[in-house]
Design a protein around this motif. Sequence first.
Motif, mmCIF file in Angstrom:
data_model
loop_
_atom_site.group_PDB
_atom_site.id
_atom_site.type_symbol
_atom_site.label_atom_id
_atom_site.label_comp_id
_atom_site.label_asym_id
_atom_site.label_seq_id
_atom_site.Cartn_x
_atom_site.Cartn_y
_atom_site.Cartn_z
ATOM 1 N N ARG A 206 0.844 -1.192 0.000
ATOM 2 C CA ARG A 206 0.000 0.000 0.000
ATOM 3 C C ARG A 206 0.883 1.247 0.000
ATOM 4 N NH1 ARG A 206 -4.978 -1.769 0.358
ATOM 5 N NH2 ARG A 206 -5.484 -3.672 1.529
ATOM 6 N N PRO A 207 1.287 1.677 -1.187
ATOM 7 C CA PRO A 207 2.103 2.895 -1.276
ATOM 8 C C PRO A 207 1.342 4.092 -0.712
ATOM 9 C CG PRO A 207 2.087 1.696 -3.354
ATOM 10 C CD PRO A 207 1.034 1.083 -2.499
ATOM 11 N N LYS A 208 2.068 5.044 -0.181
ATOM 12 C CA LYS A 208 1.438 6.217 0.415
ATOM 13 C C LYS A 208 1.054 7.270 -0.618
ATOM 14 C CE LYS A 208 3.765 5.643 4.874
ATOM 15 N NZ LYS A 208 4.669 6.264 5.886
ATOM 16 N N SER A 209 1.610 7.157 -1.824
ATOM 17 C CA SER A 209 1.334 8.168 -2.845
ATOM 18 C C SER A 209 1.057 7.476 -4.178
ATOM 19 C CB SER A 209 2.525 9.124 -2.965
ATOM 20 O OG SER A 209 3.708 8.410 -3.276
ATOM 21 N N TYR A 211 1.327 5.584 -7.576
ATOM 22 C CA TYR A 211 2.237 4.586 -8.131
ATOM 23 C C TYR A 211 1.736 4.175 -9.513
ATOM 24 C CZ TYR A 211 -1.079 0.832 -6.858
ATOM 25 O OH TYR A 211 -2.182 0.029 -6.750
ATOM 26 N N ALA A 226 6.895 1.652 -7.763
ATOM 27 C CA ALA A 226 6.918 2.721 -6.763
ATOM 28 C C ALA A 226 7.463 4.002 -7.363
ATOM 29 C CB ALA A 226 7.773 2.295 -5.569
ATOM 30 N N GLN A 260 -3.982 5.682 -7.333
ATOM 31 C CA GLN A 260 -3.983 6.542 -6.143
ATOM 32 C C GLN A 260 -3.733 8.004 -6.498
ATOM 33 O OE1 GLN A 260 -2.781 3.265 -2.687
ATOM 34 N NE2 GLN A 260 -1.401 4.985 -3.058
#
Length: 406
Positions: A206-209, A211, A226, A260
């Motif tokens: 679960r990348p924070k920004s 991708y 990423a 996202q």
Amino acid sequence: MAVAKKIVWTLGALLASAGAVRADDAPVPVFAVRTADGKTIEGRLRELGPDWSVRLDDGTRVDGADVLSVRRVGRPLPARPVETQLLLAGGDCVPVDRPILIGERIHFHSPHLADGKDASAPLSSVMVIWFAGTATERSERLRRRLAVETRKRDVVLLRNGDVLEGVLTALDEKTIAIEVDKKPVAVDVSRTAAIALSSDLTETPRPKSVYGRVILDANGARLSLASARCADGATLTGTTLFGAALSVPLTKVAALDLFQGKAVYLSDLKPSRYVYLPYLDDRWEYARDGSAAGLDLRVAGSTYDKGVGLHSHSRLSYAVPKDCRRFEAMVGLDDRTGRRGSVRIRVLADGKPLNIGGERELSAVGGPLSIGVDLAGVKELTLEVDFGRSGPVGDHVDWVDACFVN
């Protein structure tokens, strides 16, 4: 005479050399950049920035925050791989050679990762290690089922349909070891269809920004990134979510989709309501990221990763997320299971039909319909698939790339 022969030989050599250069030089690919404001801009990719911004050869620059996808013009999105591969939590599929288990990581070789040398992924990120199909279930449907179902234990599926459940303890190029009821069992890889790992131990990255996910043209691989960069207009480089370095020529890239960011895909949301109105005594459920028949989404020759599958007559409703201002999708009969279908499509905003730019009955002959509508002030969006002239026969409808855009 000797001079004439020499001239002829020299011309022949030059022509052969020129032909070889032309054969070796792949044409420079043209990409279509789809933006958050509903525009599509085409051109040769000159640069992909670390912030996902895109610069084309004519100088046009699209800010990374506005990019939804970058896709090859004139090339369909390829089908997913059929050979040995890793199916990762989150939807990636990575064609691999000689997967082995070392500690808590799966090691493998893949042509565009780690310069073709040893690469690895955490065992916790792997849903399925796929080798081949079984004699009892269609391979594509089996692959999709294994990638989404929940399991408390590891499962080894043999090609003859037999199943072993327990704890995976070892994997090398020839043998799988699994502990079944506290007893060790060894199985030949050559007899194995797939290893489906316990979903209780799986962790979805679960990348924070924002991708990206690159789709490769040759083998249909899907790799989430990423970070990514193209500085020379020729090679895409990046780092996968599991930490492997990627390097691939742009000529082998089919698409780069961003997640996202400004696109919120319907298949990632929970519907507020699903209504099915049967023609006779039947029942069809809606499908996330797949067709109503339980297969991959295939429309107009392309295989799509995101979307919803519906069957007539049905209505699927979603609450419009805050700050989302548009809805976009391409809708069509599924290439394989919808070829005989004929349907009527509606998109409703708070129960009222929207103008989607086409009143015709949708059929395989007429092709898919691209939809882009404004959602200002709309609280609920409904997708409806109604019967056409042929009743319910073959009414398998795929809403691909279906998303809200903010």
